[in-house]
Design an enzyme around this catalytic site. Structure first.
Site, mmCIF file in Angstrom:
data_model
loop_
_atom_site.group_PDB
_atom_site.id
_atom_site.type_symbol
_atom_site.label_atom_id
_atom_site.label_comp_id
_atom_site.label_asym_id
_atom_site.label_seq_id
_atom_site.Cartn_x
_atom_site.Cartn_y
_atom_site.Cartn_z
ATOM 1 N N LYS A 1 0.846 -1.191 0.000
ATOM 2 C CA LYS A 1 0.000 0.000 0.000
ATOM 3 C C LYS A 1 0.882 1.242 0.000
ATOM 4 C CE LYS A 1 -2.535 1.599 3.608
ATOM 5 N NZ LYS A 1 -2.421 3.070 3.629
ATOM 6 N N ASP B 1 -3.501 4.313 -1.842
ATOM 7 C CA ASP B 1 -4.456 4.739 -0.807
ATOM 8 C C ASP B 1 -4.480 6.259 -0.712
ATOM 9 O OD1 ASP B 1 -6.243 4.612 1.269
ATOM 10 O OD2 ASP B 1 -4.742 4.125 2.793
ATOM 11 N N LYS C 1 -7.405 7.987 -0.834
ATOM 12 C CA LYS C 1 -8.699 8.367 -0.222
ATOM 13 C C LYS C 1 -9.243 9.649 -0.860
ATOM 14 C CE LYS C 1 -7.718 6.244 4.264
ATOM 15 N NZ LYS C 1 -6.267 6.019 4.236
ATOM 16 N N LEU C 2 -9.494 9.570 -2.162
ATOM 17 C CA LEU C 2 -9.929 10.763 -2.897
ATOM 18 C C LEU C 2 -11.256 11.291 -2.338
ATOM 19 C CD1 LEU C 2 -9.196 9.647 -6.593
ATOM 20 C CD2 LEU C 2 -7.690 10.875 -5.003
ATOM 21 N N ASP D 1 -13.455 14.949 -3.206
ATOM 22 C CA ASP D 1 -13.495 16.297 -3.783
ATOM 23 C C ASP D 1 -14.807 16.418 -4.552
ATOM 24 O OD1 ASP D 1 -12.734 18.834 -4.908
ATOM 25 O OD2 ASP D 1 -10.641 18.227 -4.748
ATOM 26 N N ILE D 2 -14.973 17.504 -5.291
ATOM 27 C CA ILE D 2 -16.180 17.606 -6.117
ATOM 28 C C ILE D 2 -16.116 16.511 -7.187
ATOM 29 C CG2 ILE D 2 -16.510 20.074 -5.715
ATOM 30 C CD1 ILE D 2 -15.346 20.519 -8.574
ATOM 31 N N ARG E 1 2.698 -0.804 10.674
ATOM 32 C CA ARG E 1 3.780 -0.745 11.657
ATOM 33 C C ARG E 1 4.208 -2.094 12.213
ATOM 34 N NH1 ARG E 1 0.666 4.143 14.460
ATOM 35 N NH2 ARG E 1 -1.008 2.988 13.432
HETATM 36 O O1 C5P Z 1 0.533 0.857 10.968
HETATM 37 P P1 C5P Z 1 -0.881 0.374 10.743
HETATM 38 O O2 C5P Z 1 -0.981 -1.133 10.574
HETATM 39 O O3 C5P Z 1 -1.832 0.925 11.783
HETATM 40 O O4 C5P Z 1 -1.282 1.014 9.334
HETATM 41 C C1 C5P Z 1 -2.573 0.924 8.819
HETATM 42 C C2 C5P Z 1 -2.606 1.551 7.474
HETATM 43 O O5 C5P Z 1 -3.949 1.462 6.986
HETATM 44 C C3 C5P Z 1 -2.239 3.024 7.448
HETATM 45 O O6 C5P Z 1 -1.557 3.248 6.212
HETATM 46 C C4 C5P Z 1 -3.563 3.750 7.447
HETATM 47 O O7 C5P Z 1 -3.533 4.957 6.731
HETATM 48 C C5 C5P Z 1 -4.449 2.759 6.683
HETATM 49 N N1 C5P Z 1 -5.888 2.848 6.912
HETATM 50 C C6 C5P Z 1 -6.463 2.750 8.175
HETATM 51 N N2 C5P Z 1 -7.820 2.844 8.310
HETATM 52 C C7 C5P Z 1 -8.591 3.015 7.223
HETATM 53 C C8 C5P Z 1 -8.021 3.101 5.948
HETATM 54 C C9 C5P Z 1 -6.642 2.993 5.835
HETATM 55 O O8 C5P Z 1 -5.762 2.547 9.158
HETATM 56 N N3 C5P Z 1 -9.910 3.047 7.371
#
Ligand code: C5P
Length: 240
Positions: free
Chosen positions: A35, A62, A64-65, A67-68, A209
């Site tokens: 991702k 990712d 996450k668009l 906008d209009i 993480r």
């Molecule tokens: O480090 P961790 O496992 O918490 O990362 C989760 C990833 O998933 C991050 O990149 C975060 O932006 C993404 N994410 C999220 N919740 C959402 C959509 C995406 O945690 N609803």
């Protein structure tokens, strides 16, 4: 040779191409799907996405668009010209989702709608002025996503079973907020273990993480796969 089952999407939440490449290299065959979120996209852009594609990796972009409609449609159209991209996220509001579906046209990119961020709890919704319970907002957005022609949903592993019920069997369900027992949760407020997420119906797990900050990221992926496999065999051997 058949590709072994691997539902992990590693979130490359890092601030440089060098660090991202170091992770991809050290993870090796333990992950085939990555991702790329806003941070890495801001420093490395589409060139890095295409580079991952050239390594045979799949990319979940990712962004996450939100906008209009016209802007979402045109941006989606440009993004979807790139075959390296398998998933692209948009926010789960109806006009945004419809515009993205229109912009995607006949491209093979799968559009995923974000229902409610997994870092959000009821207090965060109240802060936006929403009094609706999180679960109801998620259901509403899933219904609208399915009606809009969206291919999948990003949702909490705690909601995934209900999302499957509401959205039907065809939607691809992708769950962040996944942590093995004992791993640090960071800012995630609605988490489940990888095995629980899969058992509840997730098709893919986004894990950041727990893998990227591990001393051995490849081993971290392999441990997660082993956990899922062990839970799967426990279930199929008759355990409830
Ligand atoms: O480090 P961790 O496992 O918490 O990362 C989760 C990833 O998933 C991050 O990149 C975060 O932006 C993404 N994410 C999220 N919740 C959402 C959509 C995406 O945690 N609803």
């Amino acid at each position: 040779m058949t590709t072994p089952y691997n539902p992990i999407i590693v979130a490359l939440d890092v601030d440089s191409v060098a660090r991202a490449l170091e992770l991809v290299d050290s993870i090796g065959p333990a992950a085939e799907f990555y991702k790329v979120g806003m941070e890495l996209y801001a420093v490395a852009g589409l060139d890095f996405v295409l580079l991952l594609g050239s390594f045979g990796k799949k990319v979940f972009l990712d962004l996450k668009l939100y906008d209009i409609g016209e802007t979402v449609k045109r941006a989606t159209h440009e993004i979807c010209k790139n075959e390296a991209i398998t998933f692209l996220t948009v926010h789960g509001s109806r006009s945004v989702m419809r515009a993205a579906v229109e912009g995607r046209g006949g491209s093979a990119v799968n559009l995923l709608a974000v229902t409610v961020l997994t870092s959000f709890d009821q207090d965060d919704l109240a802060d936006l002025g929403y009094s609706v319970p999180i679960a109801e907002l998620v259901e509403l957005r899933v219904k609208k996503a399915a009606e809009s022609g969206i291919d999948g949903i990003v949702c909490s592993p705690l909601e995934v079973a209900r999302v499957r019920e509401v959205g039907g069997p065809k939607l691809k369900l992708v769950t962040p907020g996944v942590r093995s027992a004992g791993a640090a949760t960071g800012d995630q407020k609605r988490v489940a273990t990888p095995a629980e997420a899969i058992e509840n119906g997730a098709d893919y797990l986004v894990i950041g993480r727990q893998v990227t900050r591990a001393s051995d990221p490849r081993q971290a992926c392999e441990n997660i796969l082993a956990e899922i496999k062990a839970a799967g065999s426990a279930t199929s051997s008759g355990a409830h």
